[in-house]
Design an enzyme around this catalytic site. Structure first.
Site, PDB file in Angstrom:
ATOM      1  CG  HIS A 141      -1.755  -0.997   1.586  1.00 47.18           C
ATOM      2  ND1 HIS A 141      -1.333  -2.181   2.133  1.00 47.18           N
ATOM      3  CD2 HIS A 141      -3.099  -1.097   1.465  1.00 47.18           C
ATOM      4  CE1 HIS A 141      -2.387  -2.964   2.331  1.00 47.18           C
ATOM      5  NE2 HIS A 141      -3.472  -2.334   1.933  1.00 47.18           N
ATOM      6  CG  ASP A 170      -8.903 -10.486   7.426  1.00 41.45           C
ATOM      7  OD1 ASP A 170      -8.743 -11.667   7.113  1.00 41.45           O
ATOM      8  OD2 ASP A 170      -8.617  -9.531   6.670  1.00 41.45           O
ATOM      9  CG  ASP A 225       1.782  -1.034   3.331  1.00 42.12           C
ATOM     10  OD1 ASP A 225       0.988  -0.716   4.216  1.00 42.12           O
ATOM     11  OD2 ASP A 225       1.517  -1.835   2.416  1.00 42.12           O
ATOM     12  CD  GLU A 244      -7.772  -8.392  -0.684  1.00 45.04           C
ATOM     13  OE1 GLU A 244      -6.800  -7.909  -1.305  1.00 45.04           O
ATOM     14  OE2 GLU A 244      -7.753  -8.630   0.532  1.00 45.04           O
TER      15      GLU A 244
HETATM   16  C1  XLS Z   1      -7.715  -6.485   4.484  1.00 43.17           C
HETATM   17  C2  XLS Z   1      -7.202  -6.771   3.168  1.00 43.17           C
HETATM   18  C3  XLS Z   1      -6.028  -5.907   2.741  1.00 43.17           C
HETATM   19  C4  XLS Z   1      -5.871  -5.967   1.258  1.00 43.17           C
HETATM   20  C5  XLS Z   1      -5.050  -4.855   0.694  1.00 43.17           C
HETATM   21  O1  XLS Z   1      -8.402  -7.261   5.086  1.00 43.17           O
HETATM   22  O2  XLS Z   1      -6.881  -8.124   3.090  1.00 43.17           O
HETATM   23  O3  XLS Z   1      -4.875  -6.291   3.409  1.00 43.17           O
HETATM   24  O4  XLS Z   1      -5.318  -7.174   0.843  1.00 43.17           O
HETATM   25  O5  XLS Z   1      -5.570  -3.629   1.004  1.00 43.17           O
HETATM   26 NI    NI Z   2      -5.924  -9.034   1.472  1.00 40.37          NI
HETATM   27 NI    NI Z   3      -7.718  -9.386   4.689  1.00 37.55          NI
END
Ligand code: XLS
Ligand code: NI
Ligand code: NI
Length: 438
Positions: free
Chosen positions: A100, A306, A103, A231
């Site tokens: 990102h 998560d 990051d 995603e």
């Molecule tokens: C968060 C997501 C994040 C994405 C990228 O849960 O997995 O890490 O992969 O922004």
């Molecule tokens: Ni992710």
């Molecule tokens: Ni994730």
């Protein structure tokens, strides 16, 4: 040159009987499986955020990670992390990274400062990339951590926030292009809602589509040819994330005519949060020709968030690689370890061990999946199971050659139905047998 992981040497493949925790047992990068090197099946990537930036904080406690680059000032820290990241990837034989914007470089006090910080670090990363040959699998934007994104980014009720997020994606995409990134990811971040009582869902979804459309147009404008990816994730941080799961995202993309511009980045832990298996999400994406890339991790079935653990479950990696092989490979996607060591695993070697076990678990999964497919161990059963659609009335249904009138006439003389067993336990036994023997 300064080393950040001094005690750790380049990780070697030592084979299944090795007891060396700092060696691969199954991942043999150059080994050819099904006509392709193992490393090219996976295209493993390091996640910059979990590996370099995350320090073990959780909602109840602060950093725990013991790292040689702790204690530096912001910009120094960003620079040290670049060096450390490339050392870690080189030692593990990982050829890609994902990042990102936030990051790699500090936020700064203005957008201008943010851009300037990014440029400095991007120069450094570019230098390390050409020194090591390590590539960028994908870039993305963090439009969720800063307080300005409290109500979302593209779905914020505040148009200034929409504009700021656009400025961020613009810059992160330019940097990804500079790095030769092969994909660009959009994860919803806070694109969702906490309560419908204050939410215009219709406008928010339209705005999200507008945002993605503009991102696509900008990619074209600057000649960024990487694959754009969305995603899916059902919840966290918001109660409901609009990119809920693969099926939801595919229908969203089709509604807004974006289906040819985006594919999906499927994350294992997001699948289980949505109440699906990892294999389900991969299959839904694959059969819709939307499987782009994978965020490899695993969740804890007893926890509803998560947890982003390193993947250690061979059953899951087998079925994942089964889908990848059926798709014919992931390229230009890859397998990004969107995974972090537990907060209590604070030593630097824990980080290496975590990647090793993740890569080994996928290597083993690949071997099992390849054998299952080659022997048609499941496929031949499935083929037989649907045999009735290959002939007679079934083939007419498939061809679109019949209607309810004819089907009712047919049923009239075929109303003593004979079914076959689904053989689930037998098939589970077969998968186990392949795991024992591959
Ligand atoms: C968060 C997501 C994040 C994405 C990228 O849960 O997995 O890490 O992969 O922004
Ligand atoms: Ni992710
Ligand atoms: Ni994730």
């Amino acid at each position: 040159m300064k080393s950040y992981f001094n005690e750790i040497k380049k990780i070697q493949y030592e084979g299944p009987n090795s007891t060396n925790e700092l060696a691969f047992k199954y991942y043999d990068a150059e080994k050819v499986v099904d006509g392709k090197k193992m490393k090219d099946h996976f295209r493993f990537a390091m996640s910059y955020w979990h590996t370099m930036t995350g320090q073990g904080q959780d909602p109840f406690g602060s950093s725990t990670m013991e790292r040689t680059y702790n204690g530096l000032t912001e910009m120094e820290l960003s620079e040290a992390r670049v060096e450390a990241a490339f050392e870690l990837m080189s030692k593990l034989g990982i050829e890609y990274f994902c990042f990102h914007d936030l990051d790699i470089a500090p936020e700064g006090n203005s957008l201008k400062e943010k851009y300037a910080n990014l440029d400095i670090i991007a120069d450094l990363i570019e230098k390390k990339m050409s020194e090591t040959g390590i590539k960028c699998l994908w870039g993305t934007t963090n439009a969720f951590s800063h307080p300005r994104f409290m109500h979302g980014a593209a779905t914020s009720p505040n148009a200034d926030v929409f504009a700021f997020a656009a400025a961020q994606v613009k810059k992160a995409m330019e940097i990804t292009k500079r790095f030769g990134g092969e994909n660009y990811v959009f994860w919803g971040g806070r694109e969702g809602y906490e309560t419908l009582l204050n939410t215009d869902m219709s406008l928010e979804l339209d705005n999200l589509a507008r945002f993605l459309g503009m991102a696509r147009d900008y990619a074209k404008k600057i000649g960024f040819t990487g694959q754009l990816l969305i995603e899916p994730k059902p919840k966290e941080p918001t109660k409901h994330q609009y990119d809920f799961d693969a099926a939801t995202v595919i229908s969203f993309l089709r509604k807004y005519n974006l289906q040819d511009d985006f594919k999906l980045n499927i994350e294992a832990n997001h699948a289980t949060l949505a109440g699906h298996t990892f294999q389900h999400e991969l299959m839904v994406s694959r059969i819709n020709n939307m499987l782009g890339s994978i965020d490899a991790n695993q969740g804890d079935m007893l926890l509803g968030w998560d947890t982003d653990q390193f993947p250690t479950n061979i059953y899951d990696t087998t079925l994942c690689m089964y889908e990848v092989l059926k798709k014919g490979g992931l390229k230009p996607g890859g397998l990004n370890f969107d995974a972090k060591v537990r907060r209590g695993s604070f030593r630097a070697d824990d980080l290496f061990i975590a990647y090793i076990v993740g890569m080994d678990t996928f290597a083993k999964g690949l071997l099992v999946a390849e054998k299952l497919l080659k022997d048609k161990a499941l496929e031949s059963f499935i083929e037989k199971r649907y045999q009735s659609y290959k002939e007679g009335i079934g083939s007419r249904i498939v061809k679109g050659d019949t209607d309810f009138t004819e089907l009712a006439e047919y049923a009239m003389t075929h109303d003593h139905i004979i079914n076959s067993s689904g053989r689930q336990e037998l098939l589970e036994d077969i998968v186990n047998r392949y795991i024992y023997n591959s």
